[in-house]
Design a protein around this motif. Sequence first.
Motif, PDB file in Angstrom:
ATOM      1  N   ALA A  68      45.390  37.492  51.544  1.00  0.00           N
ATOM      2  CA  ALA A  68      44.782  37.329  53.293  1.00  0.00           C
ATOM      3  C   ALA A  68      42.946  38.437  52.423  1.00  0.00           C
ATOM      4  N   ARG A  69      42.863  38.440  51.010  1.00  0.00           N
ATOM      5  CA  ARG A  69      41.776  39.112  50.172  1.00  0.00           C
ATOM      6  C   ARG A  69      40.230  38.307  51.050  1.00  0.00           C
ATOM      7  N   PRO A  70      39.114  38.742  50.865  1.00  0.00           N
ATOM      8  CA  PRO A  70      37.922  38.384  51.321  1.00  0.00           C
ATOM      9  C   PRO A  70      37.582  37.791  49.993  1.00  0.00           C
ATOM     10  N   THR A  72      35.018  37.464  48.895  1.00  0.00           N
ATOM     11  CA  THR A  72      33.610  37.699  47.861  1.00  0.00           C
ATOM     12  C   THR A  72      33.939  38.991  46.977  1.00  0.00           C
ATOM     13  N   ASP A  73      35.490  39.582  46.689  1.00  0.00           N
ATOM     14  CA  ASP A  73      35.711  40.265  46.823  1.00  0.00           C
ATOM     15  C   ASP A  73      36.711  39.855  44.843  1.00  0.00           C
ATOM     16  N   PRO A  74      35.895  40.113  44.031  1.00  0.00           N
ATOM     17  CA  PRO A  74      35.801  38.791  42.769  1.00  0.00           C
ATOM     18  C   PRO A  74      37.289  39.910  41.934  1.00  0.00           C
ATOM     19  N   LEU A  75      38.016  38.222  41.303  1.00  0.00           N
ATOM     20  CA  LEU A  75      39.288  39.018  40.455  1.00  0.00           C
ATOM     21  C   LEU A  75      39.166  39.802  39.652  1.00  0.00           C
ATOM     22  N   ASP A 127      27.444  36.132  38.508  1.00  0.00           N
ATOM     23  CA  ASP A 127      27.620  34.933  36.997  1.00  0.00           C
ATOM     24  C   ASP A 127      28.556  36.498  36.006  1.00  0.00           C
ATOM     25  N   THR A 128      29.527  37.417  36.702  1.00  0.00           N
ATOM     26  CA  THR A 128      30.129  38.166  36.064  1.00  0.00           C
ATOM     27  C   THR A 128      31.282  38.230  36.151  1.00  0.00           C
ATOM     28  N   LEU A 129      31.770  39.011  34.600  1.00  0.00           N
ATOM     29  CA  LEU A 129      33.369  38.643  34.960  1.00  0.00           C
ATOM     30  C   LEU A 129      33.555  40.077  34.656  1.00  0.00           C
ATOM     31  N   ALA A 130      35.155  40.262  35.103  1.00  0.00           N
ATOM     32  CA  ALA A 130      35.080  41.981  35.155  1.00  0.00           C
ATOM     33  C   ALA A 130      37.170  41.347  34.009  1.00  0.00           C
ATOM     34  N   VAL A 131      36.857  41.794  32.865  1.00  0.00           N
ATOM     35  CA  VAL A 131      38.285  41.312  32.366  1.00  0.00           C
ATOM     36  C   VAL A 131      38.882  42.884  31.630  1.00  0.00           C
ATOM     37  N   ALA A 152      44.661  38.342  38.226  1.00  0.00           N
ATOM     38  CA  ALA A 152      45.312  39.013  38.800  1.00  0.00           C
ATOM     39  C   ALA A 152      44.854  40.106  39.454  1.00  0.00           C
ATOM     40  N   PRO A 153      44.631  40.291  40.661  1.00  0.00           N
ATOM     41  CA  PRO A 153      43.892  41.159  41.176  1.00  0.00           C
ATOM     42  C   PRO A 153      45.549  42.304  41.584  1.00  0.00           C
ATOM     43  N   SER A 154      45.971  43.090  42.414  1.00  0.00           N
ATOM     44  CA  SER A 154      47.265  43.909  42.883  1.00  0.00           C
ATOM     45  C   SER A 154      47.690  43.067  43.956  1.00  0.00           C
ATOM     46  N   THR A 193      40.321  51.326  35.077  1.00  0.00           N
ATOM     47  CA  THR A 193      38.908  51.838  35.432  1.00  0.00           C
ATOM     48  C   THR A 193      38.537  50.665  35.290  1.00  0.00           C
ATOM     49  N   ILE A 194      36.850  50.372  36.154  1.00  0.00           N
ATOM     50  CA  ILE A 194      36.082  49.281  35.616  1.00  0.00           C
ATOM     51  C   ILE A 194      35.239  49.557  35.276  1.00  0.00           C
ATOM     52  N   VAL A 195      34.130  49.304  34.239  1.00  0.00           N
ATOM     53  CA  VAL A 195      32.926  49.365  33.918  1.00  0.00           C
ATOM     54  C   VAL A 195      32.212  48.253  33.853  1.00  0.00           C
ATOM     55  N   LEU A 204      30.390  53.184  35.543  1.00  0.00           N
ATOM     56  CA  LEU A 204      31.441  53.175  36.271  1.00  0.00           C
ATOM     57  C   LEU A 204      31.788  52.977  37.622  1.00  0.00           C
ATOM     58  N   LEU A 205      32.085  51.501  38.330  1.00  0.00           N
ATOM     59  CA  LEU A 205      32.279  51.318  39.812  1.00  0.00           C
ATOM     60  C   LEU A 205      33.554  51.513  40.012  1.00  0.00           C
ATOM     61  N   ARG A 206      34.492  51.530  39.646  1.00  0.00           N
ATOM     62  CA  ARG A 206      36.028  52.472  40.206  1.00  0.00           C
ATOM     63  C   ARG A 206      36.599  53.402  38.680  1.00  0.00           C
ATOM     64  N   PRO A 207      36.527  53.921  39.242  1.00  0.00           N
ATOM     65  CA  PRO A 207      37.788  55.536  38.141  1.00  0.00           C
ATOM     66  C   PRO A 207      39.157  54.713  38.351  1.00  0.00           C
ATOM     67  N   ALA A 237      29.440  48.216  45.672  1.00  0.00           N
ATOM     68  CA  ALA A 237      29.450  46.364  44.766  1.00  0.00           C
ATOM     69  C   ALA A 237      30.731  45.991  45.476  1.00  0.00           C
ATOM     70  N   PRO A 238      30.678  44.576  44.627  1.00  0.00           N
ATOM     71  CA  PRO A 238      32.343  43.989  45.146  1.00  0.00           C
ATOM     72  C   PRO A 238      32.985  44.509  45.540  1.00  0.00           C
ATOM     73  N   GLY A 239      33.684  44.414  46.623  1.00  0.00           N
ATOM     74  CA  GLY A 239      35.527  44.793  45.972  1.00  0.00           C
ATOM     75  C   GLY A 239      35.352  46.607  46.184  1.00  0.00           C
ATOM     76  N   THR A 240      33.830  46.870  47.098  1.00  0.00           N
ATOM     77  CA  THR A 240      34.361  48.684  46.724  1.00  0.00           C
ATOM     78  C   THR A 240      34.026  49.456  48.235  1.00  0.00           C
TER      79      THR A 240
HETATM   80  P1  AMP Z   1      41.833  44.297  41.876  1.00  0.00           P
HETATM   81  O1  AMP Z   1      41.657  44.451  43.303  1.00  0.00           O
HETATM   82  O2  AMP Z   1      42.239  45.879  41.179  1.00  0.00           O
HETATM   83  O3  AMP Z   1      42.187  43.524  41.450  1.00  0.00           O
HETATM   84  O4  AMP Z   1      39.987  44.527  41.203  1.00  0.00           O
HETATM   85  C1  AMP Z   1      39.597  43.762  41.393  1.00  0.00           C
HETATM   86  C2  AMP Z   1      37.891  44.694  41.507  1.00  0.00           C
HETATM   87  O5  AMP Z   1      37.585  44.384  40.311  1.00  0.00           O
HETATM   88  C3  AMP Z   1      37.292  44.132  42.829  1.00  0.00           C
HETATM   89  O6  AMP Z   1      37.535  44.215  44.144  1.00  0.00           O
HETATM   90  C4  AMP Z   1      35.875  44.474  41.911  1.00  0.00           C
HETATM   91  O7  AMP Z   1      35.447  45.891  42.261  1.00  0.00           O
HETATM   92  C5  AMP Z   1      35.950  45.081  40.480  1.00  0.00           C
HETATM   93  N1  AMP Z   1      35.451  43.415  40.100  1.00  0.00           N
HETATM   94  C6  AMP Z   1      36.017  42.405  39.659  1.00  0.00           C
HETATM   95  N2  AMP Z   1      34.918  41.514  39.240  1.00  0.00           N
HETATM   96  C7  AMP Z   1      33.622  42.080  39.306  1.00  0.00           C
HETATM   97  C8  AMP Z   1      32.128  41.821  39.036  1.00  0.00           C
HETATM   98  N3  AMP Z   1      31.892  40.959  38.747  1.00  0.00           N
HETATM   99  N4  AMP Z   1      31.443  42.423  39.248  1.00  0.00           N
HETATM  100  C9  AMP Z   1      31.764  43.768  39.550  1.00  0.00           C
HETATM  101  N5  AMP Z   1      33.016  44.184  39.728  1.00  0.00           N
HETATM  102  C10 AMP Z   1      33.477  43.357  40.121  1.00  0.00           C
END
Ligand code: AMP
Length: 361
Positions: A68-70, A72-75, A127-131, A152-154, A193-195, A204-207, A237-240
């Motif tokens: 049930a994740r929005p 708008t919250d990228p993985l 247009d960006t990716l978290a990896v 994979a999110p949590s 940690t997300i950078v 740093l988006l998330r410690p 920021a998305p997801g924060t």
């Molecule tokens: P998690 O819920 O632990 O999987 O963390 C995913 C989190 O990574 C999201 O909630 C965002 O805060 C962050 N994230 C993922 N992709 C991006 C992106 N392209 N730009 C910025 N933050 C992102």
Amino acid sequence: MARDITRNAGEMQHIRVSPAQPAAAAIDIAARAIKSGGLVAFPTETVYGLGANAWDADAVHKIFRAKARPATDPLIAHICSADQLDDIARDAPDLARELCRRFWPGALTLVLPKSAQLPANLTAGLDTLAVRMPDHAVAAALIEAAGVPIAAPSANRFSRPSPTTAQHVLDDLADEVDVLLDAGPTAIGLESTIVSLVDDPPQLLRPGGVPLEALRQVIPDLRFEPRFLSDGEAAPAPGTLLKHYSPRAKLLLFQGSDDAAIYAAMRAEIEGNRRVGLMLGDADAAAFADLDVKVERLGRNAEQAAPRLFAAMRALDGAGVGLILARAPDKQGLGLALWDRLLRAAEGSLIEVQPARGGSR
Ligand code: AMP
Ligand code: MG
């Protein structure tokens, strides 16, 4: 061991595996589930993840639905070798290579320009990716055997505390998961940690599991601007989201350097309220030994507290408390990530406790 593999048609397979040397048969079952578009919950060194083939938009969609994740919250996409990075990210700068060399496998997620071929829902249309490359033999073996990056999110329901044991995954998502790889509790217990490397200077988006101090040795101008409730709704920021990682109970977070004043403020909340739980380091917890309240002890330092934090929130919820009292930790090392999770669990508000008059300690 065959006995450890439970199979029931149409139901989740809960497979126990060795955290260091998972059996190939178990990994194969999970990898096949990923390749056929299913959902696999698996351990990483941070928390348990809910994984799907990152190239498969339908499989990725299942993750959002299950949690049930929005949308708008990228993985975060998980890979098992630095080579895989160029399949899914574009124009990774030299700094990205340097960070990979230093911190991967490990609890560092990088935000980079994404490959145009990835499904849009994976990155919530960005247009960006978290990896990242997780530092866990089970996660690495699964990604390798699946042959694809794993989104994979949590593996928890959205906004709940992250899962640090397989039982937490079962509590939240038993009906949603095809295969659960159970390798016992996770070592770090807090997310990565997300950078962002698409910001200049990097941000740093998330410690998380890799401390800010370690990152600043490589990126001296790394920016970090923690958000408070008073920041209002200004462009998160998305997801924060400020409310995140939360127990059902309301959480009050006390901050201050005067132990006696903190304890007095907490006692005032406890008085007359029978459904209060405490979530405190061992030294602070000892100050409440005379009271009949539920206490979750977080150990002696941030490293001990990190893998206990989310389990403590879940335990207090399970005990039926309506209010949890916690203390803001020092922000050094892993303490910054702990502080961030506690602040979000408290929905962004801190109770500042001034030293008692005369400054007694
Ligand atoms: P998690 O819920 O632990 O999987 O963390 C995913 C989190 O990574 C999201 O909630 C965002 O805060 C962050 N994230 C993922 N992709 C991006 C992106 N392209 N730009 C910025 N933050 C992102
Ligand atoms: Mg999460």
